[in-house]
Design an enzyme around this catalytic site. Structure first.
Site: not given
Ligand code: UD1
Length: 420
Positions: A23-24, A119, A124, A307, A399
């Site tokens: 995804k990233n 978030c 951030r 992560d 997500r």
């Protein structure tokens, strides 16, 4: 909204799992498609809600986008940019949408986007993105929750990032590709996703060197062409399945993970007494003996990824002895600790460190996914706990993980998705 119902397993996970595209890496690459008027084909794109948000945003800006989810393939053609402003909710929902800023600056010299909010895991900010743009002659104005960026002439510049921010590095790379002259990013992020973006940009005709090191040099070109590119496998999804095999005492084979992207995870798993073996068919991960406690610090790549921190905390809750985790990348990324405690974990948080005393047994409970990786950690603990666990707010998990429940079921887990 959905929830996962997970039953604790008797034996460990067994079998093979196919790792999806990252995804990233997919998100900045999709943003990069705005830099050229020609057609781009992006393959191995995971059909996730974050990717759909990016697709919506590209369409809002005037690109023709065809997302064939079954084939995990996206076709983008931004023949003309219809507008350089986004009001789209998608831009507010997902921080990564701010990556279109660099691409819009490169292509049109201006952009107006909603300021990405903080978030759960931290405030951030985007100061490093703006610092980078500023060095390229970009003026910025912030009002009414929007940031307005514009440059008379976008020119190359020397940029030192105070922290090797992934997003800031990507945004500057995107803008610099079509800027006038040479841009040098010092203390750049070196994540594999940065290299994948650089590979794609080079396929489009960009002149970029040094990606994967702390100094990236981009010499602007006049125009870019189209390309067909396959996104790299998701190292965080791979790491999560490795941790799932580890916590359940399983034996699984990851079919298309890249071992070279997983070095810090493999090293820490080895310290935990979890074995990995690179075979002709993929990366085998298994555990036979007890889990050992470890000391772990999250760092920018090639350090241990933030992560993967939550998933390792789950592992540590069941390792005999005391483990310590220090989170250096985000200021508030221990939200999962509270839910793990509900399941029987012994965790003490002191600012950026967590001290975890291993327990003999975790027990199923009602818990809530507070963010993407925190949610993944709860699934791992649920698999290894005694009894049933109910995990709510799984939209966070979805997500970032494509069909995580189905992939786990194929490995022998009892996990069901229910609507709330
Ligand atoms: C990306 C990843 C995310 C991962 C993170 C760190 C994507 C879409 N997301 O997020 O999954 O957890 O890298 O590996 O790729 N910072 C500033 N000012 C800035 C930018 C960042 O202070 O302008 C700080 C952040 O608050 C954070 C740290 O730098 O504390 C790292 O952030 P960054 O590397 O930018 O993460 P993202 O690109 O947002």
């Amino acid at each position: 909204m959905g929830k996962f119902m997970v039953k604790g397993m008797e034996g460990g996970l067994r079998g093979r799992v196919q790792i999806s595209g990252a995804k990233n890496a997919a998100l900045p690459i999709l943003a990069a498609c705005l830099l050229t008027e020609e057609c781009c084909e992006i393959r191995n794109v995971p059909p996730l809600s974050d990717v759909r948000h990016m697709v919506t945003l590209l369409r809002e800006l005037g690109a023709k986008v065809d997302f064939c989810e079954e084939e995990e393939r996206v076709l983008v053609q931004a023949e003309a940019i219809g507008q350089t402003e986004s009001r789209e909710e998608a831009a507010q929902k997902m921080r990564a949408s701010f990556l279109v800023a660099g691409a819009l600056l490169g292509r049109c010299g201006q952009a107006r986007l909603p300021l990405p909010g903080g978030c759960q895991i931290g405030s951030r900010p985007i100061d490093l993105h703006l610092k980078g743009f500023q060095a390229m002659g970009v003026k910025n104005k912030q009002e009414h929750g929007f940031v307005e960026l514009s440059a008379k002439t976008l020119k190359g510049g020397e940029i030192y990032l105070d922290f090797p921010s992934v997003g800031a590095t990507e945004n500057v790379m995107l803008a610099a590709t079509l800027a006038k002259g040479r841009t040098v990013i010092q203390n750049a992020a070196a994540e594999p996703e940065i290299c994948d973006l650089a590979d794609f940009l080079r396929e489009l005709g960009a002149d970029i060197t040094g990606d994967g090191t702390d100094t990236i040099t981009i010499t602007g070109v006049k125009k870019l062409c189209g390309a067909s590119h396959a996104v790299i496998p998701d190292r965080i999804e791979a790491g999560t399945f490795m941790a799932a095999a580890a916590i359940t005492g399983g034996d699984i084979l990851l079919e298309n993970a890249r071992e070279e992207h997983l070095k810090p995870v493999i090293a820490k798993l080895a310290e935990c007494n979890v074995k990995t073996e690179l075979t002709a068919e993929g990366l085998r991960v298994y555990r036979k003996g007890k889990l050992h406690p470890i000391q772990l610090k999250t760092m920018p790549y090639p350090g241990f990824p933030t992560d993967m921190q939550a998933q390792f905390m789950s592992l540590m809750t069941m390792a005999k002895g005391t483990s310590v985790i220090t989170e250096t990348v985000f200021e508030n990324r221990f939200l999962h600790a509270g839910d793990l405690q509900r399941m029987g974990a012994d965790i003490k948080i002191d600012s950026r460190s967590a001290v975890i005393e291993g327990v003999e047994e975790m027990t199923g409970a009602k818990v809530r996914a507070t963010d993407l990786r925190a949610g993944a950690a709860l699934i791992l603990s649920a698999l290894a706990a005694k009894g049933d666990t109910e995990i709510s707010d799984i939209y966070h998990i979805e997500r970032g993980y494509y069909q995580i429940d189905e992939k786990l079921r194929r490995l022998g887990a009892d996990i069901r998705r229910e609507s709330e």
